[in-house]
Write a protein that holds these residues in place. Structure first.
Motif, PDB file in Angstrom:
ATOM      1  N   GLN A 152       0.758  -1.240   0.142  1.00  0.00           N
ATOM      2  CA  GLN A 152       0.179   0.161   0.089  1.00  0.00           C
ATOM      3  C   GLN A 152       0.784   1.371  -0.104  1.00  0.00           C
ATOM      4  O   GLN A 152       0.530   2.269  -0.428  1.00  0.00           O
ATOM      5  N   GLY A 153       1.965   1.144   0.398  1.00  0.00           N
ATOM      6  CA  GLY A 153       2.972   2.271   0.366  1.00  0.00           C
ATOM      7  C   GLY A 153       3.849   2.585  -0.900  1.00  0.00           C
ATOM      8  O   GLY A 153       5.059   2.981  -0.606  1.00  0.00           O
ATOM      9  N   CYS A 154       3.444   1.991  -1.823  1.00  0.00           N
ATOM     10  CA  CYS A 154       4.315   1.758  -2.880  1.00  0.00           C
ATOM     11  C   CYS A 154       4.168   3.471  -3.663  1.00  0.00           C
ATOM     12  O   CYS A 154       3.575   4.255  -3.348  1.00  0.00           O
ATOM     13  N   SER A 155       5.395   3.296  -4.460  1.00  0.00           N
ATOM     14  CA  SER A 155       5.790   4.676  -5.133  1.00  0.00           C
ATOM     15  C   SER A 155       4.852   5.189  -6.014  1.00  0.00           C
ATOM     16  O   SER A 155       4.004   4.198  -6.326  1.00  0.00           O
ATOM     17  N   SER A 156       4.698   6.467  -6.277  1.00  0.00           N
ATOM     18  CA  SER A 156       3.828   6.869  -7.323  1.00  0.00           C
ATOM     19  C   SER A 156       3.771   6.405  -8.892  1.00  0.00           C
ATOM     20  O   SER A 156       2.941   6.006  -9.497  1.00  0.00           O
ATOM     21  N   SER A 157       5.071   5.949  -9.005  1.00  0.00           N
ATOM     22  CA  SER A 157       5.511   5.307 -10.537  1.00  0.00           C
ATOM     23  C   SER A 157       4.628   3.764 -10.415  1.00  0.00           C
ATOM     24  O   SER A 157       4.040   3.514 -11.551  1.00  0.00           O
ATOM     25  N   VAL A 158       4.725   3.331  -9.430  1.00  0.00           N
ATOM     26  CA  VAL A 158       3.995   2.079  -9.363  1.00  0.00           C
ATOM     27  C   VAL A 158       2.698   2.266  -9.464  1.00  0.00           C
ATOM     28  O   VAL A 158       1.833   1.353 -10.153  1.00  0.00           O
ATOM     29  N   ASP A 159       2.070   2.899  -8.660  1.00  0.00           N
ATOM     30  CA  ASP A 159       0.702   3.362  -8.643  1.00  0.00           C
ATOM     31  C   ASP A 159       0.166   3.846 -10.215  1.00  0.00           C
ATOM     32  O   ASP A 159      -0.678   3.340 -10.540  1.00  0.00           O
ATOM     33  N   ILE A 160       0.674   4.434 -10.587  1.00  0.00           N
ATOM     34  CA  ILE A 160       0.792   5.007 -11.985  1.00  0.00           C
ATOM     35  C   ILE A 160       0.534   3.637 -13.139  1.00  0.00           C
ATOM     36  O   ILE A 160      -0.404   3.548 -13.910  1.00  0.00           O
ATOM     37  N   GLU A 161       1.506   2.678 -12.980  1.00  0.00           N
ATOM     38  CA  GLU A 161       1.481   1.480 -13.746  1.00  0.00           C
ATOM     39  C   GLU A 161       0.363   0.786 -13.294  1.00  0.00           C
ATOM     40  O   GLU A 161      -0.328   0.116 -14.304  1.00  0.00           O
ATOM     41  N   ARG A 162      -0.135   0.558 -12.073  1.00  0.00           N
ATOM     42  CA  ARG A 162      -1.293  -0.210 -11.927  1.00  0.00           C
ATOM     43  C   ARG A 162      -2.424   0.507 -12.454  1.00  0.00           C
ATOM     44  O   ARG A 162      -3.420  -0.034 -12.903  1.00  0.00           O
ATOM     45  N   TYR A 163      -2.515   1.954 -12.468  1.00  0.00           N
ATOM     46  CA  TYR A 163      -3.752   2.580 -13.044  1.00  0.00           C
ATOM     47  C   TYR A 163      -3.708   2.272 -14.337  1.00  0.00           C
ATOM     48  O   TYR A 163      -4.663   2.097 -14.940  1.00  0.00           O
ATOM     49  N   ILE A 164      -2.515   2.388 -15.233  1.00  0.00           N
ATOM     50  CA  ILE A 164      -2.518   1.962 -16.601  1.00  0.00           C
ATOM     51  C   ILE A 164      -3.042   0.511 -17.027  1.00  0.00           C
ATOM     52  O   ILE A 164      -3.758   0.402 -17.790  1.00  0.00           O
ATOM     53  N   LEU A 165      -2.792  -0.483 -15.988  1.00  0.00           N
ATOM     54  CA  LEU A 165      -3.121  -1.749 -16.108  1.00  0.00           C
ATOM     55  C   LEU A 165      -4.645  -1.692 -16.208  1.00  0.00           C
ATOM     56  O   LEU A 165      -5.213  -2.811 -16.634  1.00  0.00           O
ATOM     57  N   ARG A 166      -5.388  -0.880 -15.524  1.00  0.00           N
ATOM     58  CA  ARG A 166      -6.641  -0.984 -15.060  1.00  0.00           C
ATOM     59  C   ARG A 166      -7.507  -0.416 -16.386  1.00  0.00           C
ATOM     60  O   ARG A 166      -8.647  -0.566 -16.484  1.00  0.00           O
ATOM     61  N   LEU A 167      -6.723   0.377 -17.312  1.00  0.00           N
ATOM     62  CA  LEU A 167      -7.329   0.990 -18.388  1.00  0.00           C
ATOM     63  C   LEU A 167      -8.031  -0.055 -19.309  1.00  0.00           C
ATOM     64  O   LEU A 167      -7.252  -0.983 -19.490  1.00  0.00           O
ATOM     65  N   PRO A 168      -9.220   0.290 -20.173  1.00  0.00           N
ATOM     66  CA  PRO A 168      -9.641  -0.512 -20.870  1.00  0.00           C
ATOM     67  C   PRO A 168      -8.581  -0.970 -22.112  1.00  0.00           C
ATOM     68  O   PRO A 168      -7.810  -0.120 -22.345  1.00  0.00           O
ATOM     69  N   GLN A 169      -8.491  -2.044 -22.856  1.00  0.00           N
ATOM     70  CA  GLN A 169      -7.818  -2.349 -23.563  1.00  0.00           C
ATOM     71  C   GLN A 169      -7.364  -1.589 -24.771  1.00  0.00           C
ATOM     72  O   GLN A 169      -6.191  -1.045 -24.923  1.00  0.00           O
ATOM     73  N   ARG A 170      -8.286  -0.935 -25.448  1.00  0.00           N
ATOM     74  CA  ARG A 170      -7.670  -0.068 -26.574  1.00  0.00           C
ATOM     75  C   ARG A 170      -7.230   1.287 -25.982  1.00  0.00           C
ATOM     76  O   ARG A 170      -6.336   1.817 -26.416  1.00  0.00           O
ATOM     77  N   ALA A 171      -7.872   1.817 -24.973  1.00  0.00           N
ATOM     78  CA  ALA A 171      -7.259   3.008 -24.440  1.00  0.00           C
ATOM     79  C   ALA A 171      -5.745   2.982 -23.788  1.00  0.00           C
ATOM     80  O   ALA A 171      -4.990   3.703 -23.793  1.00  0.00           O
ATOM     81  N   ARG A 172      -5.572   1.601 -23.063  1.00  0.00           N
ATOM     82  CA  ARG A 172      -4.407   1.478 -22.740  1.00  0.00           C
ATOM     83  C   ARG A 172      -3.314   1.506 -23.766  1.00  0.00           C
ATOM     84  O   ARG A 172      -2.261   1.780 -23.584  1.00  0.00           O
ATOM     85  N   ILE A 173      -3.687   0.658 -24.984  1.00  0.00           N
ATOM     86  CA  ILE A 173      -2.664   0.441 -25.831  1.00  0.00           C
ATOM     87  C   ILE A 173      -2.245   2.024 -26.532  1.00  0.00           C
ATOM     88  O   ILE A 173      -1.010   2.079 -26.447  1.00  0.00           O
ATOM     89  N   VAL A 174      -3.464   2.914 -26.644  1.00  0.00           N
ATOM     90  CA  VAL A 174      -3.209   4.171 -27.439  1.00  0.00           C
ATOM     91  C   VAL A 174      -2.405   5.029 -26.421  1.00  0.00           C
ATOM     92  O   VAL A 174      -1.299   5.398 -26.484  1.00  0.00           O
ATOM     93  N   PHE A 175      -2.705   4.829 -25.183  1.00  0.00           N
ATOM     94  CA  PHE A 175      -1.847   5.604 -24.001  1.00  0.00           C
ATOM     95  C   PHE A 175      -0.572   5.284 -23.768  1.00  0.00           C
ATOM     96  O   PHE A 175       0.297   6.012 -23.933  1.00  0.00           O
ATOM     97  N   VAL A 176      -0.240   4.008 -23.864  1.00  0.00           N
ATOM     98  CA  VAL A 176       1.192   3.618 -23.793  1.00  0.00           C
ATOM     99  C   VAL A 176       1.800   3.852 -24.960  1.00  0.00           C
ATOM    100  O   VAL A 176       2.978   4.614 -24.838  1.00  0.00           O
ATOM    101  N   LEU A 177       1.085   3.750 -26.154  1.00  0.00           N
ATOM    102  CA  LEU A 177       2.042   4.023 -27.526  1.00  0.00           C
ATOM    103  C   LEU A 177       2.354   5.418 -27.518  1.00  0.00           C
ATOM    104  O   LEU A 177       3.408   5.927 -27.885  1.00  0.00           O
ATOM    105  N   HIS A 178       1.313   6.103 -27.250  1.00  0.00           N
ATOM    106  CA  HIS A 178       1.411   7.847 -27.173  1.00  0.00           C
ATOM    107  C   HIS A 178       2.369   8.304 -26.331  1.00  0.00           C
ATOM    108  O   HIS A 178       3.318   9.009 -26.660  1.00  0.00           O
ATOM    109  N   ALA A 179       1.663   8.291 -25.000  1.00  0.00           N
ATOM    110  CA  ALA A 179       2.449   8.956 -23.842  1.00  0.00           C
ATOM    111  C   ALA A 179       3.676   8.500 -23.627  1.00  0.00           C
ATOM    112  O   ALA A 179       4.572   9.287 -22.873  1.00  0.00           O
TER     113      ALA A 179
END
Length: 188
Positions: free
Chosen positions: A123-150
């Protein structure tokens, strides 16, 4: 000299050579050079596959497919760009193609939120791990576009071509991903 000694000396012969010599050797069918190329790039390839698939097993399978295709199609690399750039594009295309084939599999698997809640992330993980966890929660198409673009820096036109979607859809998926990520991050 033993056969093991030959393998060790063969592996070291590429340590001093530059990447172009290594690629030329792979194109000529040199399996030791291919193994060296694999060792050099497996981390980057797996990382991109994981960000695109959000699943360790799928990422491993996709990364394996990338290197199978790399062995078969390395002759397509003409040296017009850096090898890592070319491999990045190949990895993205193969992983997206692999995901399309797995659509039925995704419908039978637990959703990403359940997987994340059940993970043993501190629970005390760093913000980069939190962001990675949030990215994994994204719907597939949104996640793919976000990863490729951002994260990977592709333009929407390139993403549209890779994913076989309209440029406007790519932009919409990116906006959707940003909106979801901002919402999740503001909740905490």
């Amino acid at each position: 000299m033993t056969s093991q000694g030959n393998v060790v000396s063969a592996q070291h012969k590429f340590a001093a050579k530059d990447e172009l010599d290594l690629i030329t050797a792979v194109k000529a069918g040199d399996k030791l050079a291919y193994h060296q190329l694999y060792k050099q790039y497996i981390g980057q390839v797996y990382g991109l596959c994981y960000r695109l698939t959000a699943d360790k097993m799928l990422a491993e399978d996709a990364a394996q497919e990338v290197f199978i295709q790399l062995w078969r199609k390395i002759g397509n690399y003409q040296g017009e760009s850096r090898f890592s750039t070319w491999l990045h594009t190949v990895t993205s295309n193969i992983t997206i193609s692999y995901l399309r084939k797995q659509r039925g599999w995704f419908s039978r698997v637990l959703n990403f939120e359940s997987a994340i809640e059940n993970s043993q992330v501190d629970q005390g993980c760093s913000s980069s791990v939190d962001i990675e966890r949030y990215i994994l929660r994204l719907p597939q198409r949104a996640r793919i576009v976000f990863v490729l673009h951002a994260i990977e820096g592709y333009r929407h036109e390139e993403i549209a071509q890779m994913t076989k979607m309209a440029v406007g859809s790519s932009k919409a998926q990116f906006h959707r991903a940003k909106h979801l990520l901002e919402g999740w991050m503001s909740e905490e």
